[in-house]
Write an enzyme that holds these catalytic residues in place. Structure first.
Site, PDB file in Angstrom:
ATOM      1  N   ALA A 150      57.024   0.240   4.950  1.00  0.00           N
ATOM      2  CA  ALA A 150      58.006  -0.603   5.507  1.00  0.00           C
ATOM      3  C   ALA A 150      58.823  -1.384   4.185  1.00  0.00           C
ATOM      4  CB  ALA A 150      57.681  -1.312   6.307  1.00  0.00           C
ATOM      5  N   ALA A 151      58.339  -2.473   3.574  1.00  0.00           N
ATOM      6  CA  ALA A 151      58.876  -2.961   1.961  1.00  0.00           C
ATOM      7  C   ALA A 151      58.849  -2.683   1.025  1.00  0.00           C
ATOM      8  CB  ALA A 151      57.783  -4.267   1.750  1.00  0.00           C
ATOM      9  N   CYS A 170      53.826   0.677  14.016  1.00  0.00           N
ATOM     10  CA  CYS A 170      53.284   0.717  14.723  1.00  0.00           C
ATOM     11  C   CYS A 170      53.368   1.444  16.566  1.00  0.00           C
ATOM     12  CB  CYS A 170      55.053  -0.984  15.110  1.00  0.00           C
ATOM     13  SG  CYS A 170      55.276  -1.571  14.013  1.00  0.00           S
ATOM     14  N   TRP A 209      65.212 -21.243  38.196  1.00  0.00           N
ATOM     15  CA  TRP A 209      65.491 -21.811  36.512  1.00  0.00           C
ATOM     16  C   TRP A 209      64.404 -20.935  35.700  1.00  0.00           C
ATOM     17  CZ3 TRP A 209      67.043 -26.199  34.344  1.00  0.00           C
ATOM     18  CH2 TRP A 209      67.136 -27.314  35.163  1.00  0.00           C
TER      19      TRP A 209
HETATM   20  C1  LIG Z   1      48.418   0.484  14.783  1.00  0.00           C
HETATM   21  C2  LIG Z   1      49.595  -0.886  14.327  1.00  0.00           C
HETATM   22  C3  LIG Z   1      50.656  -0.265  15.551  1.00  0.00           C
HETATM   23  C4  LIG Z   1      51.693  -1.811  14.663  1.00  0.00           C
HETATM   24  N1  LIG Z   1      52.569  -1.925  15.252  1.00  0.00           N
HETATM   25  C5  LIG Z   1      53.328  -3.488  14.950  1.00  0.00           C
HETATM   26  C6  LIG Z   1      54.494  -4.104  16.129  1.00  0.00           C
HETATM   27  O1  LIG Z   1      53.871  -3.548  16.710  1.00  0.00           O
HETATM   28  N2  LIG Z   1      54.975  -4.860  15.453  1.00  0.00           N
HETATM   29  C7  LIG Z   1      54.380  -5.138  14.115  1.00  0.00           C
HETATM   30  O2  LIG Z   1      55.541  -6.052  13.663  1.00  0.00           O
HETATM   31  N3  LIG Z   1      54.071  -4.662  13.130  1.00  0.00           N
HETATM   32  C8  LIG Z   1      53.297  -3.857  13.084  1.00  0.00           C
HETATM   33  N4  LIG Z   1      52.499  -3.221  12.479  1.00  0.00           N
HETATM   34  C9  LIG Z   1      51.898  -3.496  11.535  1.00  0.00           C
HETATM   35  C10 LIG Z   1      53.316  -2.932  10.398  1.00  0.00           C
HETATM   36  O3  LIG Z   1      52.959  -1.372  10.187  1.00  0.00           O
HETATM   37  C11 LIG Z   1      53.008  -3.064   9.150  1.00  0.00           C
HETATM   38  O4  LIG Z   1      53.333  -4.490   9.019  1.00  0.00           O
HETATM   39  C12 LIG Z   1      54.141  -2.483   8.225  1.00  0.00           C
HETATM   40  O5  LIG Z   1      53.537  -1.296   8.078  1.00  0.00           O
HETATM   41  C13 LIG Z   1      53.556  -3.198   6.485  1.00  0.00           C
HETATM   42  O6  LIG Z   1      54.286  -2.579   5.891  1.00  0.00           O
HETATM   43  P1  LIG Z   1      54.485  -2.316   4.699  1.00  0.00           P
HETATM   44  O7  LIG Z   1      55.578  -2.303   3.082  1.00  0.00           O
HETATM   45  O8  LIG Z   1      54.130  -4.000   3.791  1.00  0.00           O
HETATM   46  O9  LIG Z   1      52.893  -2.158   4.313  1.00  0.00           O
HETATM   47  P2  LIG Z   1      52.373  -0.306   4.265  1.00  0.00           P
HETATM   48  O10 LIG Z   1      52.930  -0.747   5.803  1.00  0.00           O
HETATM   49  O11 LIG Z   1      50.922  -0.027   4.924  1.00  0.00           O
HETATM   50  O12 LIG Z   1      52.345   0.087   3.445  1.00  0.00           O
HETATM   51  C14 LIG Z   1      52.041   0.398   2.025  1.00  0.00           C
HETATM   52  C15 LIG Z   1      51.666   1.417   1.297  1.00  0.00           C
HETATM   53  O13 LIG Z   1      51.600   0.819  -0.274  1.00  0.00           O
HETATM   54  C16 LIG Z   1      50.732   2.322  -0.389  1.00  0.00           C
HETATM   55  N5  LIG Z   1      49.861   1.680  -1.170  1.00  0.00           N
HETATM   56  C17 LIG Z   1      48.947   0.672  -1.381  1.00  0.00           C
HETATM   57  N6  LIG Z   1      48.411   0.830  -2.483  1.00  0.00           N
HETATM   58  C18 LIG Z   1      49.370   1.283  -3.348  1.00  0.00           C
HETATM   59  C19 LIG Z   1      48.689   1.852  -4.375  1.00  0.00           C
HETATM   60  N7  LIG Z   1      48.365   1.389  -5.956  1.00  0.00           N
HETATM   61  N8  LIG Z   1      49.561   3.090  -5.372  1.00  0.00           N
HETATM   62  C20 LIG Z   1      50.321   3.409  -4.492  1.00  0.00           C
HETATM   63  N9  LIG Z   1      50.514   3.773  -3.017  1.00  0.00           N
HETATM   64  C21 LIG Z   1      49.542   1.913  -2.224  1.00  0.00           C
HETATM   65  C22 LIG Z   1      49.642   2.245   0.601  1.00  0.00           C
HETATM   66  O14 LIG Z   1      49.477   4.146   0.929  1.00  0.00           O
HETATM   67  C23 LIG Z   1      50.627   2.476   1.677  1.00  0.00           C
HETATM   68  O15 LIG Z   1      51.974   3.679   2.303  1.00  0.00           O
HETATM   69  C24 LIG Z   1      51.149  -2.576  13.147  1.00  0.00           C
HETATM   70  C25 LIG Z   1      50.263  -1.883  12.185  1.00  0.00           C
HETATM   71  C26 LIG Z   1      49.541  -0.864  13.182  1.00  0.00           C
HETATM   72  C27 LIG Z   1      48.579  -0.085  12.158  1.00  0.00           C
END
Ligand SMILES: Cc1cc2nc3c(=O)[nH]c(=O)nc-3n(C[C@H](O)[C@H](O)[C@H](O)COP(=O)(O)OP(=O)(O)OC[C@H]3O[C@@H](n4cnc5c(N)ncnc54)[C@H](O)[C@@H]3O)c2cc1C
Length: 474
Positions: free
Chosen positions: A14-15, A48, A454
């Site tokens: 995501a980020a 999610c 309300w």
């Molecule tokens: C079951 C579940 C349900 C959820 N439901 C919701 C919801 O309803 N609403 C909501 O807002 N959020 C929800 N979330 C949370 C949401 O999915 C996360 O907040 C979001 O995915 C975060 O995005 P990110 O990019 O920060 O991290 P991530 O999605 O964790 O991505 C990080 C990536 O970095 C990679 N990585 C890490 N370290 C390294 C490295 N050293 N070298 C290379 N790659 C690396 C990982 O493999 C991963 O793919 C849910 C999460 C889960 C697990």
């Protein structure tokens, strides 16, 4: 001609991919080379959606993927899957990379320590890692996490296997946070007899215990055995080393399948080793532009950072996809030559278990207290629709307001259809620093199928206004 700058992104979900995509929108490959490194095999997927995939609402894994690796590459992002960053060298502006079996192999070989890759801008978007306590049997076949697409796939396979095996299957979900209760629903829908265990006083510790109790009562009413104040001590195994039960200090719960939903911690081991600034929860600390504090060309966003809680004024770790995508957008805009900031959050979240909707925004009582705030609380019971309209269902709204000023501090909602997203009204009121009295005159929509005359949020605001006045007299 000036050479292109290089943006390196660690983490392809995501980020990270929001940052890469936004930067690419603003700058072409001639100006900015973008390399995204992902240690797994997927990008831009919705974790999610995993509970809904597991429960059968979402038909296929592909439905959860917003953008495939090929689509990213077509847009001019050099995406390298199965490529892990193993070390950060912020002073040397380089990262050490291992793997790169996919695509151009830019990461070096799998066996050695890897190769260095230089950057002009580095985006740390490594997400969070699920808690997996070192209990006996925790790695036994049949125990599943639900963090990644691979987790989801292996759970789906297990569900399909056991589906044909026999009826009366039992599942234990460890952890009654939002992922735990969403997974409980998924397993109920798959025909399991489900037990949810949590060591806390009530499920959903993102709510105050009195609101958590409503969730527990509703879950029990749905046939989900919900055991609180129950710390898991071991996973018991049986035939072939497979899971057979989950043990707590007081009891054992039979299980053909176990799902772990114990929360997450920021994935910041590399950042810690590199001496980057971390907050109390271990998340990276950034400025409002999502730049790592004190580092000009280092950016971080998503589950690996702490965010400013606008209500308490504190940095907190809140792992949500909605924030991660916004962080990425801000980072990509800034690296792309624009200007954007992420001001902070008010702590809004919504989830559901079967037909029960659960939402919160702002501070819980415990959070308000530890922030040093004095406050009043009120709880009201209303209905989702006009009482006479078919389908009207009970809804509880709890509201916190600051003593004397009457400033809204937080709202929690538990109810049936239409309850959860009502929290957004409160989130807006919090963002605008409104008082509960100001909220009482909000011009919200009304018709019998949608709300009582309300709206429940306004009823709570009226009651909170009266409570603030009463408390002000003392
Ligand atoms: C079951 C579940 C349900 C959820 N439901 C919701 C919801 O309803 N609403 C909501 O807002 N959020 C929800 N979330 C949370 C949401 O999915 C996360 O907040 C979001 O995915 C975060 O995005 P990110 O990019 O920060 O991290 P991530 O999605 O964790 O991505 C990080 C990536 O970095 C990679 N990585 C890490 N370290 C390294 C490295 N050293 N070298 C290379 N790659 C690396 C990982 O493999 C991963 O793919 C849910 C999460 C889960 C697990």
């Amino acid at each position: 001609m000036a050479t292109a700058q290089r943006m390196v992104v660690i983490g392809g979900n995501a980020a990270g991919m929001s940052a890469a995509s936004q930067a690419r929108r603003l700058k072409g490959p001639g100006e900015l080379e973008i390399i995204a490194l992902e240690r797994g095999g997927y990008t831009s997927y919705s974790a999610c959606g995993i509970p809904y995939w597991a429960g059968g609402d979402v038909a296929a894994a592909d439905d959860l993927i917003a953008r495939t690796p090929e689509e990213h590459r077509e847009r001019g992002i050099d995406l390298r899957l199965h490529t892990e960053v193993t070390e950060l060298d912020p002073d040397g502006c380089r990262v050490r990379v291992r793997g790169g079996g996919d695509g151009d192999g830019g990461g070096g070989d799998d066996s050695g320590p890897g190769k260095w890759l230089g950057y002009d801008h580095l985006v740390i978007a490594t997400g969070a890692r699920p808690l997996r306590p070192g209990l006996p049997g925790i790695d036994a076949p049949g125990v599943h996490g639900v963090q990644t697409m691979d987790d989801g796939r292996s759970l789906l396979e297990a569900l399909e296997e056991t589906e044909s095996a026999r009826t009366g299957r039992r599942a234990v979900v460890v952890g009654a946070g939002y992922i735990g209760v969403e997974m409980a629903e998924a397993l109920v829908r798959r025909g399991y007899r489900v037990t949810v265990l949590d060591r806390a006083e009530e499920p959903m510790t993102t709510l105050d215990p009195d609101m958590g109790r409503l969730v527990r009562e509703a879950m029990v009413g749905m046939g989900i055995e919900t055991v609180t104040e129950a710390a898991v001590t071991a996973v018991r195994t049986g035939e072939g080393g497979r899971v057979r039960a989950v043990a707590t200090e007081d009891a054992e719960y039979e299980a053909d399948l176990v799902v772990l939903g114990l929360g997450v911690r920021p994935e910041t081991g590399l950042a810690r080793e590199a001496g980057l600034p971390l907050g109390e929860s271990g998340g990276l600390l950034t400025d409002l532009a999502m730049r790592v504090r004190g580092r000009e060309n280092l950016w971080a966003g998503g589950d690996c950072v702490e965010v400013l809680d606008l209500v308490s004024g504190r940095d907190r770790h809140i792992a949500l996809g909605t924030h991660a995508n916004k962080h990425g957008q801000v980072i990509g805009t800034n690296i792309g030559g624009g200007y954007a900031t992420f001001p902070g959050v008010v702590g809004t979240a919504v989830s559901k278990v079967c037909d029960l909707e659960i939402a919160r925004t702002g501070l819980l009582e415990s959070q308000a207290r530890s922030a040093g705030l004095r406050f009043v609380t009120v709880t009201i019971e209303s209905t989702s629709r006009a009482g006479y309209y078919p389908g009207a269902a009970p809804m509880h709204v709890k509201m916190l307001a600051e003593h004397r000023t009457g400033r809204l501090l937080g709202v929690q909602i538990v109810g049936r259809e239409g309850a959860g997203k009502r929290v957004d009204v409160a989130a807006v009121a919090l963002s605008a620093s409104m008082t509960v009295e100001q909220m009482t005159s909000l011009d919200l929509g009304y018709a019998p199928p949608f709300s009582p005359l309300w709206d429940p949020v306004l009823v709570a605001a009226r009651k909170a206004t009266a409570a603030v006045r009463r408390a002000g007299a003392h």
